[in-house]
Motif scaffolding. Sequence first.
Motif, mmCIF file in Angstrom:
data_model
loop_
_atom_site.group_PDB
_atom_site.id
_atom_site.type_symbol
_atom_site.label_atom_id
_atom_site.label_comp_id
_atom_site.label_asym_id
_atom_site.label_seq_id
_atom_site.Cartn_x
_atom_site.Cartn_y
_atom_site.Cartn_z
ATOM 1 N N MET A 219 -36.469 -60.313 -50.458
ATOM 2 C CA MET A 219 -35.601 -59.203 -50.146
ATOM 3 C C MET A 219 -36.466 -58.059 -49.628
ATOM 4 O O MET A 219 -37.507 -57.750 -50.187
ATOM 5 C CB MET A 219 -34.845 -58.775 -51.403
ATOM 6 N N GLY A 220 -36.014 -57.441 -48.550
ATOM 7 C CA GLY A 220 -36.724 -56.300 -47.988
ATOM 8 C C GLY A 220 -36.415 -55.035 -48.757
ATOM 9 O O GLY A 220 -35.426 -54.947 -49.480
ATOM 10 N N SER A 221 -37.254 -54.087 -48.595
ATOM 11 C CA SER A 221 -37.058 -52.783 -49.230
ATOM 12 C C SER A 221 -36.605 -51.765 -48.190
ATOM 13 O O SER A 221 -37.137 -51.727 -47.078
ATOM 14 C CB SER A 221 -38.370 -52.281 -49.841
ATOM 15 N N ALA A 222 -35.643 -50.947 -48.576
ATOM 16 C CA ALA A 222 -35.188 -49.885 -47.684
ATOM 17 C C ALA A 222 -36.304 -48.859 -47.515
ATOM 18 O O ALA A 222 -37.038 -48.568 -48.461
ATOM 19 C CB ALA A 222 -33.931 -49.228 -48.246
ATOM 20 N N ARG A 223 -36.434 -48.348 -46.305
ATOM 21 C CA ARG A 223 -37.436 -47.327 -46.044
ATOM 22 C C ARG A 223 -36.901 -46.366 -44.996
ATOM 23 O O ARG A 223 -35.939 -46.657 -44.304
ATOM 24 C CB ARG A 223 -38.754 -47.930 -45.598
ATOM 25 N N SER A 224 -37.524 -45.248 -44.896
ATOM 26 C CA SER A 224 -37.114 -44.255 -43.912
ATOM 27 C C SER A 224 -37.470 -44.733 -42.509
ATOM 28 O O SER A 224 -38.541 -45.314 -42.307
ATOM 29 C CB SER A 224 -37.814 -42.923 -44.178
ATOM 30 N N PRO A 225 -36.600 -44.461 -41.532
ATOM 31 C CA PRO A 225 -36.907 -44.889 -40.161
ATOM 32 C C PRO A 225 -37.950 -43.979 -39.518
ATOM 33 O O PRO A 225 -38.144 -42.839 -39.945
ATOM 34 C CB PRO A 225 -35.562 -44.731 -39.448
ATOM 35 N N ASN A 226 -38.607 -44.496 -38.507
ATOM 36 C CA ASN A 226 -39.501 -43.659 -37.702
ATOM 37 C C ASN A 226 -38.663 -42.637 -36.945
ATOM 38 O O ASN A 226 -37.515 -42.897 -36.591
ATOM 39 C CB ASN A 226 -40.279 -44.503 -36.690
ATOM 40 N N ARG A 227 -39.254 -41.500 -36.687
ATOM 41 C CA ARG A 227 -38.579 -40.499 -35.860
ATOM 42 C C ARG A 227 -38.569 -40.992 -34.415
ATOM 43 O O ARG A 227 -39.431 -41.779 -34.013
ATOM 44 C CB ARG A 227 -39.270 -39.152 -35.988
ATOM 45 N N VAL A 228 -37.589 -40.527 -33.662
ATOM 46 C CA VAL A 228 -37.367 -40.992 -32.295
ATOM 47 C C VAL A 228 -37.316 -39.806 -31.341
ATOM 48 O O VAL A 228 -37.225 -38.653 -31.762
ATOM 49 C CB VAL A 228 -36.075 -41.831 -32.212
ATOM 50 N N LYS A 229 -37.353 -40.098 -30.052
ATOM 51 C CA LYS A 229 -37.391 -39.084 -28.990
ATOM 52 C C LYS A 229 -35.974 -38.790 -28.509
ATOM 53 O O LYS A 229 -35.319 -39.638 -27.918
ATOM 54 C CB LYS A 229 -38.239 -39.620 -27.836
ATOM 55 N N LEU A 230 -35.504 -37.579 -28.758
ATOM 56 C CA LEU A 230 -34.187 -37.152 -28.295
ATOM 57 C C LEU A 230 -34.208 -36.945 -26.787
ATOM 58 O O LEU A 230 -35.083 -36.267 -26.259
ATOM 59 C CB LEU A 230 -33.778 -35.846 -28.981
ATOM 60 N N ILE A 231 -33.249 -37.582 -26.115
ATOM 61 C CA ILE A 231 -33.059 -37.370 -24.685
ATOM 62 C C ILE A 231 -31.618 -36.935 -24.456
ATOM 63 O O ILE A 231 -30.734 -37.234 -25.269
ATOM 64 C CB ILE A 231 -33.367 -38.623 -23.839
ATOM 65 N N ILE A 232 -31.405 -36.237 -23.373
ATOM 66 C CA ILE A 232 -30.050 -35.867 -22.976
ATOM 67 C C ILE A 232 -29.926 -36.080 -21.481
ATOM 68 O O ILE A 232 -30.773 -35.625 -20.706
ATOM 69 C CB ILE A 232 -29.720 -34.405 -23.352
ATOM 70 N N GLY A 233 -28.866 -36.792 -21.099
ATOM 71 C CA GLY A 233 -28.512 -36.946 -19.700
ATOM 72 C C GLY A 233 -27.396 -35.968 -19.379
ATOM 73 O O GLY A 233 -26.453 -35.826 -20.153
ATOM 74 N N LEU A 234 -27.515 -35.299 -18.263
ATOM 75 C CA LEU A 234 -26.512 -34.311 -17.866
ATOM 76 C C LEU A 234 -25.983 -34.663 -16.480
ATOM 77 O O LEU A 234 -26.761 -35.038 -15.600
ATOM 78 C CB LEU A 234 -27.124 -32.910 -17.829
ATOM 79 N N ILE A 235 -24.683 -34.544 -16.313
ATOM 80 C CA ILE A 235 -24.050 -34.744 -15.010
ATOM 81 C C ILE A 235 -23.315 -33.458 -14.670
ATOM 82 O O ILE A 235 -22.564 -32.930 -15.500
ATOM 83 C CB ILE A 235 -23.068 -35.926 -15.027
ATOM 84 N N TYR A 236 -23.525 -32.973 -13.454
ATOM 85 C CA TYR A 236 -22.901 -31.723 -13.030
ATOM 86 C C TYR A 236 -22.817 -31.693 -11.512
ATOM 87 O O TYR A 236 -23.493 -32.449 -10.811
ATOM 88 C CB TYR A 236 -23.694 -30.512 -13.535
#
Length: 177
Positions: A1-18
Amino acid sequence: MGSARSPNRVKLIIGLIYRDSQEYLAVKPFLLRAFGPIDYESPELPFKHTDYYRREFGTCLTRRFIAFSRLIVPSALASIKTRTNKIEQKRSRSGKRLINIDPGYIDMAKLVLASTKDFCHRIYLDRGIFAEITLVYRKDSFTRHEWTYPDYRTPEYIAVFNRIRKDYAVRSCSQHI
């Protein structure tokens, strides 16, 4: 059985259309206040892959991607999407948005987008928001799925995401030293 752990932080991106670059410039300070400094800003890319937004925005649309220097926990994506929806609403005129703001994140293996729409390939997060793995990283580049949006399949967009991933790789490695 695996152990729960905190996830790695990730890179926030935002796509914008205008349609009007001034709208992007008007929204940018809201995004900076909400999510911190921007460390990557793509050039403006013509958005011509679908006419989905034509009734709301008109024609001659532009897409831009931005990435933020502050890494996030993946579970923050739902609250980020609800926050960007509020920014869209605040900037709307006569019931129509002037800008579309689509948050997501990049990690070493994938690009994930947030959506308010459910579908067979989306997982519910929270607050009416779903997540979709839009691209996966294989053999030195992002690759598509059958459901990947047409614009996200283009070489121009893939190059942007590969660049952001490279920046993220350097940043995430330096945080583990």
